[in-house]
Scaffold this active site. Structure first.
Site: not given
Ligand code: MCN
Ligand code: CUM
Length: 806
Positions: A237, A384-385, A760
């Site tokens: 990651q 997802r914490c 998350e």
């Molecule tokens: N997004 C959006 N509009 C927003 C916020 C987000 O369209 N206002 C979209 C983003 O562009 C992105 C997705 O939603 O494509 C998730 O964005 P974001 O919330 O920024 O999270 P991350 O991309 O940093 O993903 C991490 C988060 C975490 S920490 C875990 S744990 C988790 C999760 O994402 N693991 C996942 N969702 C998951 N989904 C899949 N399919 N697989 C994982 O391992």
């Molecule tokens: Cu705490 S699970 Mo996500 O932060 O990768």
């Protein structure tokens, strides 16, 4: 303009920019089976590594005899701690400032701990050789219950540090104690509790669970001895962090290490840390000069890699008789297992647990967290914490319901009474956070109206009457949860990993034809980054998203970034993307002014290019500007059209949501049917509504799994009872409820496009909604808080305890 030229809305739609439910570009390869995962990689001469693991949870290693294994044809090497010691790799640092045994030397500390690494020509020979390694153990007393970790007679687990009175996070009180982390106003909180009209106190436990991504952890390490270069493909990651750690541990200079994270089949926090498998594969490859693959099986993944939660939260709330909360006190006993390998930002040993005041305007609060060692697998931050926000949200949301019961008040009404009001933002919480924006009342009211909350309560009242009359054996429960997330770690002033600030990055290059490549320091594991970053750039630069390729996960090409976890990609890299695009746009404006022979200030942006103010027919599209950037730039300006941005967020973002769950519990079987689940999320500006919905569906399904059945359980001798999907609940489409999703939009004031994270949120808000629903089904009866997971057995026991089985 001639009649054939596209309208403004047609031009806009063509971009498929922000706000568009653009189909996921990565899915074209995934649904055709053309994804490229670590296990798809096959290199000439590639060997396979497999672990000998401890059957004991706590035992001294008397002797390891590898001779039979080493003699098996096809076996190339067997590594034990003895082989790793000379290169100082028998132990490795963890992200939490502790050390972890790569291979157990003197003793083992949890079941399935890595003891030896067998390297063979293929997976099958390696598995056979694992069986031939003879290890002599002398078993030791096992510590499973975290509440007994600091007993005066508790066994010493970590002999390597037993005399250390100082840990990475201050004083240690006991040989099994890791740290105490404290924040808030202790005296003020005690005063609030002592003078409270109404008080509640409850031990709220969040059981140990495991994210169990579909693809387990894996890597291929390949040392090129001639060039002195190491390439590691892995389920990472955070690839750049892995490269830096690999450089520090191996002594190979960083530019000679290439870390590549190809497609990842789900991470969920399980793939943040560094595991012994990576280290052993790398060492093996350096020694043998051949590529080595290591791929965990499901049981190894469930029993030895980063678990989540295991937080035991003694929670006290003070309130007035009419339901104003006046104080909150929480003490957490945190079970970290055998090594403190929590993947938190360095200065936050309990993550962001101090978001535990939640969405409520609580004047005074105090939190203390004690971390302890037990004979269980290490980890703690995953699934997802949002760095322990899940635990915090569960704690406060259950506590609010416990208080509502005591006050005989409706739980939604109690929430409305205490939610932070829209005019209070930016809101400074009692435990130190500054919430950026929110309109909580609007969200909760919308949720309540949409589900017909009052009607549901009336139906519940009638159903309880019917139950009393013996007309039904079902108890109806309504679970409300309101959560505030904290995502986007983080400002470098207080967030770092191994000393590297938690900024993130994006580099954008616009090619002469107006096509784009963007590279980022984050790494999608299924979140759809290739689709959504492209949408941000499309809107910012007026270039169709289909002409934009987004690349992540290759440390040779991507700018340095801290990776994807804590829903930080949108808050941090999404911001970096917009800022890099804006640098390009500023240069494009200079070029456009040159081409149109006007001053820069005479230009204004219009969807996909610049136009002269007051002369809308005089335009230069971004495509034309891109071409000019490579042959006709104004004097003094460099050629090319590219930019990189390293974004240090000024604050976290605070997405929030209101969830309502309706369930029916069968008092005789304990089976709980989720009748309805409504989830309203506010993640600020929405980049791709379809992807957000997908994230919410996935997160709610995981929340359902956790709340209704998942638990990593150990027996009293430390045997893992739930190391396969036979015993660990993995919801399939059959069990999973139908999700109703909804939203409000409260942009983040400090984020360039107003977006907050969302990945998350559904897990953070979902778990308390389910748990509150099951507890609510029993709220009219005289039983206390029912612990998760709400599987049939526990719920049946609750019904029995409530006297419903006469
Ligand atoms: N997004 C959006 N509009 C927003 C916020 C987000 O369209 N206002 C979209 C983003 O562009 C992105 C997705 O939603 O494509 C998730 O964005 P974001 O919330 O920024 O999270 P991350 O991309 O940093 O993903 C991490 C988060 C975490 S920490 C875990 S744990 C988790 C999760 O994402 N693991 C996942 N969702 C998951 N989904 C899949 N399919 N697989 C994982 O391992
Ligand atoms: Cu705490 S699970 Mo996500 O932060 O990768």
């Amino acid at each position: 303009m001639n009649e054939m030229s596209p309208t403004r809305s047609e031009r806009e739609a063509k971009l498929e920019g922000m706000g568009c439910s653009r189909r996921r570009t990565e899915d074209a390869r995934f649904i055709q089976g053309k994804g490229n995962y670590v296990d798809d990689l096959k290199l000439p001469g590639m060997l396979f590594g497999d672990f000998v693991r401890s059957p004991y949870a706590h035992a001294r290693i008397k002797k390891i005899d590898v001779s039979k294994a080493a003699a098996l044809p096809g076996v190339k090497a067997v590594l034990t701690a003895n082989e790793l010691k000379p290169v100082k790799l028998d132990w490795m640092p963890t992200l939490a400032g502790d050390v972890q045994a790569v291979l157990a030397g003197d003793k083992v500390l949890f079941q399935n701990q890595e003891v030896a690494f067998v390297i063979a020509e293929d997976r099958y020979i390696a598995a056979d050789a694992v069986e031939l390694v003879e290890v002599e153990y002398e078993d030791l007393p096992v510590l499973v219950d975290p509440f007994k970790a600091m007993d005066p007679k508790a066994p010493v687990l970590r002999e390597d540090i037993k005399d250390k009175t100082e840990g990475a996070h201050g004083k240690r009180k006991h040989w099994n104690h890791i740290f105490t982390w404290e924040i808030g106003d202790k005296a003020g909180t005690d005063t609030a509790l002592n003078s409270a009209e109404v008080k509640v106190k409850e031990l709220i436990s969040y059981q140990r669970v495991h994210p169990s991504p579909l693809e387990t952890c894996a890597c291929v390490a390949s040392m090129d001895k001639v060039r002195g270069e190491l390439t590691v493909w892995g389920t990472f990651q955070a690839p750049h962090v892995v490269r830096t750690v690999a450089a520090l541990l191996s002594g190979i200079t960083e530019q000679k290490i290439h870390v590549i994270a190809p497609d990842i089949g789900g991470g969920f926090g399980n793939k943040v840390g560094v595991y012994p498998g990576y280290v052993c594969a790398i060492v093996g490859s350096i020694v043998l000069g051949q590529p080595i693959k290591w791929v965990e099986d499901r049981m190894e993944n469930l029993s030895a890699t980063a678990f989540a939660r295991d937080y035991h939260m003694t929670t006290e709330l003070a309130a007035t008789k009419d339901g104003r909360i006046t104080g909150l006190k929480v003490h957490v006993l945190a079970d970290h297992g055998a090594f403190d390998a929590c993947a938190d930002p360095s200065k936050w040993p309990a993550g962001f647990f101090n978001i535990v005041t939640g969405s409520y305007d609580i004047p005074v609060a105090h939190v203390a967290v004690d971390g302890v060692y037990t004979n269980k697998a290490p980890g703690g931050v995953a699934y997802r914490c949002s760095f322990r926000v899940t635990e915090a949200a569960y704690c406060i949301e259950r506590a609010i319901d416990v208080l509502a019961k005591k006050l005989k008040m409706d739980p939604a009404e109690l929430r409305l009474k205490n939610l932070i009001r829209a005019e209070q933002f930016p809101y400074k919480s009692a435990l130190g956070w500054e919430y950026d924006s929110g309109n909580y009342h609007a969200a909760l009211r919308k949720a309540m109206e949409t589900v017909g909350y009052q009607k549901l309560r009336e139906e519940q009242r009638q159903k309880r009457e019917a139950f009393k009359r013996g007309e039904t054996r079902e108890l109806m429960g309504i679970g409300v949860s309101f959560f505030t997330e904290i995502v986007g770690a983080g400002p470098t002033k207080n967030c770092d990993i191994l000393g590297i600030g938690m900024f993130d990055s994006c580099e954008i290059r616009v090619h002469p034809t107006g096509a784009v490549i963007a590279r980022l320091g984050t790494k999608s594991q299924g979140q759809g980054h290739e689709t959504t970053y492209g949408q941000i750039i499309a809107t910012e630069l007026g270039i169709p998203a289909d002409s934009i390729t987004v690349e992540e996960g290759n440390t040779d090409t991507a700018p340095y970034g801290l990776g994807t976890y804590g829903s930080r990609s949108t808050p941090v890299s999404g911001a970096a993307t917009a800022m890099a695009a804006r640098k390009i746009k500023a240069k494009a404006q200079k070029i456009a002014a040159h081409l149109l022979e006007v001053s820069e200030n005479d230009l204004e942006w219009d969807i996909d290019g610049f136009r002269v103010k007051g002369l809308p027919e005089r335009t230069k599209s971004m495509k034309e500007i891109a071409w000019a950037a490579y042959n006709n730039v104004p004097p003094g300006l460099e050629h090319g059209l590219e930019a990189v941005n390293y974004y240090d967020p000024p604050n976290m973002t605070y997405p929030f949501g209101a969830y309502i769950c309706v369930c029916d519990v069968d008092a005789d079987t304990g089976f709980t049917k989720i009748r309805r689940f409504y989830a309203l999320d506010d993640c600020g500006t929405r980049i791709n509504p379809m992807i957000i919905e997908g994230q919410v569906h996935g997160g709610l399904t995981e929340a359902f799994g956790i709340a209704m059945g998942q638990e990593i359980r150990y027996d009293e001798t430390g045997n893992v009872m739930t190391a396969s999907f036979m015993d660990y609940f993995m919801p399939t489409a059959v069990e999973t409820p139908v999700w109703e999703t909804d939203f409000t939009v409260t942009p983040s004031p400090h984020h360039p496009i107003g977006a907050k994270g969302v990945g998350e949120s559904p897990n953070v808000g979902g778990v308390p909604a389910f748990s509150n629903a099951v507890n609510d089904a029993f709220a009219h009866l005289d039983i206390g808080h029912i612990q998760m997971p709400h599987d049939g057995w526990r719920t049946w026991m609750a019904a029995k305890q409530a006297g419903l089985h006469k």
